[in-house]
Every structure is written in structure tokens, then in C-alpha cells.
Scaffold this motif. Sequence first.
Motif, PDB file in Angstrom:
ATOM      1  N   ASP A  31     108.705   1.040 118.272  1.00  0.00           N
ATOM      2  CA  ASP A  31     108.804   1.152 116.827  1.00  0.00           C
ATOM      3  C   ASP A  31     110.115   0.590 116.329  1.00  0.00           C
ATOM      4  O   ASP A  31     110.187  -0.024 115.261  1.00  0.00           O
ATOM      5  N   ASP A  32     111.202   0.803 117.104  1.00  0.00           N
ATOM      6  CA  ASP A  32     112.502   0.334 116.652  1.00  0.00           C
ATOM      7  C   ASP A  32     112.528  -1.185 116.566  1.00  0.00           C
ATOM      8  O   ASP A  32     113.164  -1.757 115.684  1.00  0.00           O
ATOM      9  N   ARG A  33     111.855  -1.864 117.513  1.00  0.00           N
ATOM     10  CA  ARG A  33     111.875  -3.333 117.503  1.00  0.00           C
ATOM     11  C   ARG A  33     110.965  -3.878 116.408  1.00  0.00           C
ATOM     12  O   ARG A  33     111.243  -4.897 115.806  1.00  0.00           O
ATOM     13  N   ARG A  34     109.833  -3.253 116.154  1.00  0.00           N
ATOM     14  CA  ARG A  34     108.912  -3.772 115.140  1.00  0.00           C
ATOM     15  C   ARG A  34     109.291  -3.358 113.739  1.00  0.00           C
ATOM     16  O   ARG A  34     108.943  -4.019 112.784  1.00  0.00           O
ATOM     17  N   GLY A  35     109.999  -2.263 113.584  1.00  0.00           N
ATOM     18  CA  GLY A  35     110.413  -1.810 112.257  1.00  0.00           C
ATOM     19  C   GLY A  35     109.310  -1.124 111.492  1.00  0.00           C
ATOM     20  O   GLY A  35     109.446  -0.850 110.309  1.00  0.00           O
ATOM     21  N   ILE A  36     108.138  -0.854 112.118  1.00  0.00           N
ATOM     22  CA  ILE A  36     107.043  -0.169 111.449  1.00  0.00           C
ATOM     23  C   ILE A  36     106.478   0.873 112.397  1.00  0.00           C
ATOM     24  O   ILE A  36     106.733   0.857 113.606  1.00  0.00           O
ATOM     25  N   PRO A  63     114.011   6.626 112.368  1.00  0.00           N
ATOM     26  CA  PRO A  63     115.168   6.436 111.464  1.00  0.00           C
ATOM     27  C   PRO A  63     115.564   4.985 111.308  1.00  0.00           C
ATOM     28  O   PRO A  63     115.991   4.569 110.236  1.00  0.00           O
ATOM     29  N   THR A  64     115.424   4.201 112.387  1.00  0.00           N
ATOM     30  CA  THR A  64     115.780   2.778 112.292  1.00  0.00           C
ATOM     31  C   THR A  64     114.881   2.051 111.298  1.00  0.00           C
ATOM     32  O   THR A  64     115.343   1.233 110.489  1.00  0.00           O
ATOM     33  N   ALA A  65     113.577   2.362 111.331  1.00  0.00           N
ATOM     34  CA  ALA A  65     112.649   1.735 110.383  1.00  0.00           C
ATOM     35  C   ALA A  65     112.967   2.145 108.953  1.00  0.00           C
ATOM     36  O   ALA A  65     112.883   1.325 108.035  1.00  0.00           O
ATOM     37  N   ARG A  66     113.341   3.402 108.758  1.00  0.00           N
ATOM     38  CA  ARG A  66     113.705   3.857 107.410  1.00  0.00           C
ATOM     39  C   ARG A  66     114.928   3.115 106.901  1.00  0.00           C
ATOM     40  O   ARG A  66     114.994   2.736 105.723  1.00  0.00           O
ATOM     41  N   ARG A  67     115.908   2.942 107.772  1.00  0.00           N
ATOM     42  CA  ARG A  67     117.130   2.233 107.352  1.00  0.00           C
ATOM     43  C   ARG A  67     116.823   0.787 106.989  1.00  0.00           C
ATOM     44  O   ARG A  67     117.358   0.261 106.009  1.00  0.00           O
ATOM     45  N   ARG A  68     115.968   0.154 107.774  1.00  0.00           N
ATOM     46  CA  ARG A  68     115.616  -1.235 107.478  1.00  0.00           C
ATOM     47  C   ARG A  68     114.854  -1.336 106.150  1.00  0.00           C
ATOM     48  O   ARG A  68     115.076  -2.264 105.376  1.00  0.00           O
TER      49      ARG A  68
END
Length: 333
Positions: free
Chosen positions: A8-13, A27-32
Motif C-alpha cells: 500500500d505504501d508504494r502504490r499510495g492507495i 498513513p503514507t497514503a493519507r499524507r500523499r
Amino acid sequence: MTRPALTDDRRGIAERPPGGVRRPVTPTARRRKAKGLVTITLFLLPALVLFGLLVLAPILIASYTSFFKWNGLGGFPTQFIGLDNYTRLLEDPVFLGDLWRGGLLIVLSVIIQLPLSLGLAMLLNQRMRGRAFYRLLFFAPYVLSEVITGVLFTMILSPDGGLANQILRAIGLSSLESSWLAEPSTVMYSVFIVMTWKYFGFHMILYLAGRQSIPRELNEAAAIDGAGTWAQFRYVTLPLLGPTIRISIFLSIIGTIQLFDLVWVLTAGGPIHSSETMAITMFQFGFKRTNIGYASAISVAMFLISLIFALGYQRFVMRRDTEGAITTMRDAR
């Protein structure tokens, strides 16, 4: 060897598992996502500020001042008169005449100017020598400013030594000579001729672009089936030009409703209000007679007429075009 699945962190979704239930967004996807929204907002902010200052603010100010009797001087308006300015609009023969004259120009544009532009576009789409030169020649009047066009035709239509009367005299039609811009019976038709000369090139280019977007194979297939030139135009070209024609009609009507500078240079609304438009009447009351309240009411009426027409036209005339665009955008996503 199978390819490892992206996290999920690499795809952003959020990944959708086989069961069909989305996993929680990391959290990484939310930040992006938040960073993307901030970027979009920063890019849109200058346009939104300009739109608010140059479009929304004048509309709100005009709507507010239209309820007052105010000459534009001495600070904010204080003499509240309610709907009196709008009641006066409905009883003003000049404003009602503006509506009739605007309607006349719209009808003439739709039945004469636009078919002329379409015919020239079809002609200039054919193979001929000097085709690029003719396209440039017909489009050139649109490049000229309205002021230059108005001054030019003021001299051409002058009753004393104007080119129009000289040509009529030279070909033996001196009985048709007229004071084109000074006679109430001819001034609106003269204005329409100038409008047609000025704007037909723009619509011609629209139709030409629409025609060139139609695949040539469709006309070739129709020709193989025995369709002549007129049948190809009627049953193939014209239906496929429908979206372009509808856009052209919309732009022509909106432009006519807001017509000001060309008519102002030609006649300033005369003689005896016989060529006034809503914009000229608004200018006369706002800047010549310093009746800002009534001029604001006229501007609000113009805005409402344009808005109601635009919404109705989009809802009932361009419905298929807009639905197709929305469907295409959804499919792309």
C-alpha cells in the motif's frame, strides 16, 4: 516466478483483497493525498482570487446597488428603493426595445450569418489552389478589434461619399442609396451586416475544424453506396457537425446579448435609441446620466438573461454533448 505484489505504501492507495473489502488506508497514503490536495489548491488559488475579484464581486456589488437610487458619488448608497428599478425596467420602452432589437439580431445571425459561415467552411474544405490564403482572408476580419471595425464601416456607410453609396451609384442603383446608420429603418440591418463581416470568420473556422475531425472514410463509404454530394452533407456531415453547430449558436447568442463596443462606435445607440442594446442603455444610465442604481438593475437583468439562457441551452439543447463528455471522463477514470 510470480511478480511480488506492491504494498500500500508504494502504490499510495488501499489494496482490494480477493474478498472485496478494502484494507485501511495507510498513513503514507493519507499524507500523499493531503499533499496532492494542497498542491491543487495552490495552483487554483490565483485563478480563484481573480475570478472572485473580477466576476463574483462585481455581480454582488451590482445586485446590491440595484436596490438603491444612487448616482455613484458620495460613498455608499443610502436611499433604498427596493424593486423600483426593476419595476421601471418592465415599463421602460427603451429597455423593452433593447430586448426586441437583440432578438432581431439573434434571429438574423442564426438564419443568415451561421449558414453563410457553414457554407464557406464546406467550400474551403475542398481541394483548391490558394485554399490557405482564402481561409486567412476570411478569418482576418475577426482579428481586427471592434473599434477598428466600427470606424472602418462608419466611413464605408457614410451618406456623404461613403463607399457603399458610391458602389450603388456606379452600378446604376442610385435609388438604393441611403443614410445607412442614420435612418431608423436601416440602422439595425446595417449593424447586422457589420456584425456578419466581423464574426463570420470565427464561426467558419469552428465549422472547418469540426469538418476536418470527421473521418474521410465515412463520406467515401456513403459515396460507394451511391450518395451524392448533397446526400453526403445532409446525412453524414451535418449530423456529425451537430456539436460544433450547437456551440456556434450558443456563442453567437451570448455575444449578441452582450453586444456593446461595435454598436457604440458605429451609432452610439442612435438615431433615437433605434440601435441601442442592453449594454449601451446600461452605459448611458451609468456613466452619462449617473444613475448607477438603474444601470445596475440593467446589468443584473443582462446577467440573469444570459444565465437562464445558458443553463436552459445546456440542459435541453446540448444535453447529449455534455452527457457524452461526462461519460467519457468517467470511463477514462
